[in-house]
Design a protein around this motif. Structure first.
Motif, short mmCIF file in Angstrom:
data_model
loop_
_atom_site.label_atom_id
_atom_site.label_comp_id
_atom_site.label_asym_id
_atom_site.label_seq_id
_atom_site.Cartn_x
_atom_site.Cartn_y
_atom_site.Cartn_z
N LEU A 317 0.72 -1.07 -0.05
CA LEU A 317 0.25 -0.08 -0.14
C LEU A 317 0.79 1.30 -0.05
CD1 LEU A 317 -2.85 -0.98 2.59
CD2 LEU A 317 -3.07 -0.80 -0.07
N ALA A 318 2.14 1.20 0.68
CA ALA A 318 2.88 2.46 0.68
C ALA A 318 3.50 2.74 -0.80
CB ALA A 318 4.05 2.09 1.62
N VAL A 319 3.45 1.63 -1.74
CA VAL A 319 3.88 2.16 -3.03
C VAL A 319 3.04 3.24 -3.63
CG1 VAL A 319 4.04 1.51 -5.12
CG2 VAL A 319 4.98 0.02 -3.17
N TYR A 320 1.64 2.97 -3.06
CA TYR A 320 0.68 4.10 -3.74
C TYR A 320 0.44 5.44 -2.81
CZ TYR A 320 -0.58 0.04 -6.45
OH TYR A 320 -0.56 -1.14 -7.10
N SER A 321 0.54 5.14 -1.46
CA SER A 321 0.37 6.32 -0.62
C SER A 321 0.85 5.72 0.71
CB SER A 321 -0.95 6.86 -0.57
OG SER A 321 -1.16 7.93 0.28
N GLY A 322 1.80 6.32 1.54
CA GLY A 322 1.97 6.01 2.77
C GLY A 322 0.99 6.39 3.86
N GLU A 323 0.21 7.27 3.62
CA GLU A 323 -0.99 7.64 4.42
C GLU A 323 -2.31 6.73 4.08
OE1 GLU A 323 0.42 9.90 2.40
OE2 GLU A 323 1.17 11.22 3.85
N LEU A 324 -2.22 6.12 2.84
CA LEU A 324 -3.22 5.00 2.61
C LEU A 324 -2.97 3.94 3.46
CD1 LEU A 324 -5.80 3.79 1.22
CD2 LEU A 324 -4.19 3.19 -0.89
N ALA A 325 -1.77 3.52 3.57
CA ALA A 325 -1.02 2.23 4.30
C ALA A 325 -1.65 2.66 5.72
CB ALA A 325 0.37 2.20 4.21
N PHE A 326 -1.29 3.53 6.28
CA PHE A 326 -1.64 3.86 7.76
C PHE A 326 -3.06 3.80 7.73
CE2 PHE A 326 -2.40 6.62 11.50
CZ PHE A 326 -1.30 5.92 12.37
#
Length: 360
Positions: A317-326
């Motif tokens: 998920l962090a590949v797309y967005s670090g905030e999304l992963a969180f």
């Protein structure tokens, strides 16, 4: 306790105890066990060990970064699940181990010196955990305050490391690097084998350490020490009245958990040849708690599986967005706590076990 495992408590069964029970690999305080479990254990680790042969070497090397998190998570599972102490500061010991190894390895040089640096870094991590834990437990700090204090430790360490960007923040030849982190850290090297992120030796080393850590913690949990620790979690006053020094048990487990976090930090520094303050920051401190809570803190096996799975998901998920992963990780935690209070992974594994028994 008996709800955690179908195995009888040591010494209470009329039938002879098996080898697994005598060694502590199986027991009342570890979820799952028996021949089916250990057969699957050997099968999974065997498949992982041979994966570079029939699969992708690149995938195996990528997988190493997820496996590195397992000792850290297992240490927290021992501390939280078997001792009842929640800590948000395990990444602080992760950072202490990683930074200590980086400083020592840069100053001592390559080759066998890196092994000595790793051993000394583990010792320094254990000393830091012992010193901090001593004031927590022998100071009789309330259980609800400990998570706050461990989080404060993490924030203090991140703040300190973040302001070490100047040239004056140098220990010998090692530059701490501020928010950019410490770079050019030598990988652990033994003879012709370099344990870095671009070679298979580190993959096999981490895989072996995960297997040994999992087996060792199961033996510890099923020992007399583990039973006393669980009794302390259930009722501290009663355990103390029975003559046990509860502070000594709590401190010992805290040091073991810190040591395992330091081991993950050293392996991380050897894998990527760098470490930065964000590795010990507020965001990083929440992930081990999430891995353990979602997986099931009283099942070491579930924590190992869940840590790898959730680390892989977070990385994807962090590949797309670090905030999304969180956000996704937070949603998984909330859903898991409501739908499966004992842990999503352990609930799933128990369901599979029940289905297999029903078919028989």
């Amino acid at each position: 306790m008996s709800s955690y495992n179908s195995l009888a408590a040591p010494g209470t069964s009329a039938s002879p105890r098996s080898f697994l029970e005598r060694t502590g690999l199986d027991g009342q305080l570890t979820v799952f066990g028996g021949r089916w479990y250990w057969s699957l254990f050997v099968l999974v680790f065997g498949a992982a060990a041979t994966f570079p042969i029939y699969g992708s070497v690149f995938t195996a090397l990528n997988f190493t970064s997820f496996l590195i998190n397992v000792p850290l998570a297992l240490g927290l599972a021992l501390l939280w699940g078997y001792c009842g102490v929640l800590s948000f500061g395990q990444v602080a010991f992760f950072g202490i181990g990683g930074y200590a190894y980086g400083v020592l390895a840069i100053n001592w040089g390559l080759g066998a010196a890196t092994v000595g640096a790793a051993v000394c870094a583990l010792g320094l991590t254990a000393l830091a955990a012992a010193a901090f834990g001593y004031f927590l437990f022998y100071g009789r700090v309330s259980a609800w305050i400990i998570p706050v204090l461990t989080l404060v430790l993490t924030l203090m360490l991140e703040t300190f490391l973040g302001q070490t960007a100047g040239l004056e923040w140098r220990i010998g030849d090692a530059q701490l690097g501020g928010f950019n982190g410490m770079t050019n850290i030598p990988s652990i090297t033994v003879g012709p084998f370099s344990f870095d992120g671009f070679s298979l030796p580190l993959f096999y080393l981490v895989l072996a350490l995960v297997a040994l850590t999992l087996a060792g913690l199961r033996m510890l949990a099923n020992s007399h020490f583990g039973h006393v620790s669980m009794a302390i979690q259930e009722d501290q006053e009663r355990a103390e009245l029975l003559g046990y020094d509860i502070r000594r048990y709590q401190l010992t487990i805290f040091v073991i958990a810190g040591l395992l976090a330091g081991l993950s930090g050293i392996l991380y520094a050897s894998w990527g040849n760098f470490i930065q303050p964000t590795s010990v920051g507020l965001l990083a401190s929440t992930f081990p708690v999430l891995w353990v809570a979602v997986s099931g803190r009283r099942s070491l096996t579930s924590v190992a599986i869940g840590t790898v799975a959730l680390s892989a998901l977070s990385d994807t998920l962090a590949v797309y967005s670090g905030e999304l992963a969180f956000v996704v990780m937070g949603a998984i935690l909330l859903f898991g706590m409501m739908a499966a209070p004992n842990g999503m992974v352990i609930t799933l594994l128990r369901g599979i076990a029940r289905l297999s028994r029903a078919r028989k």
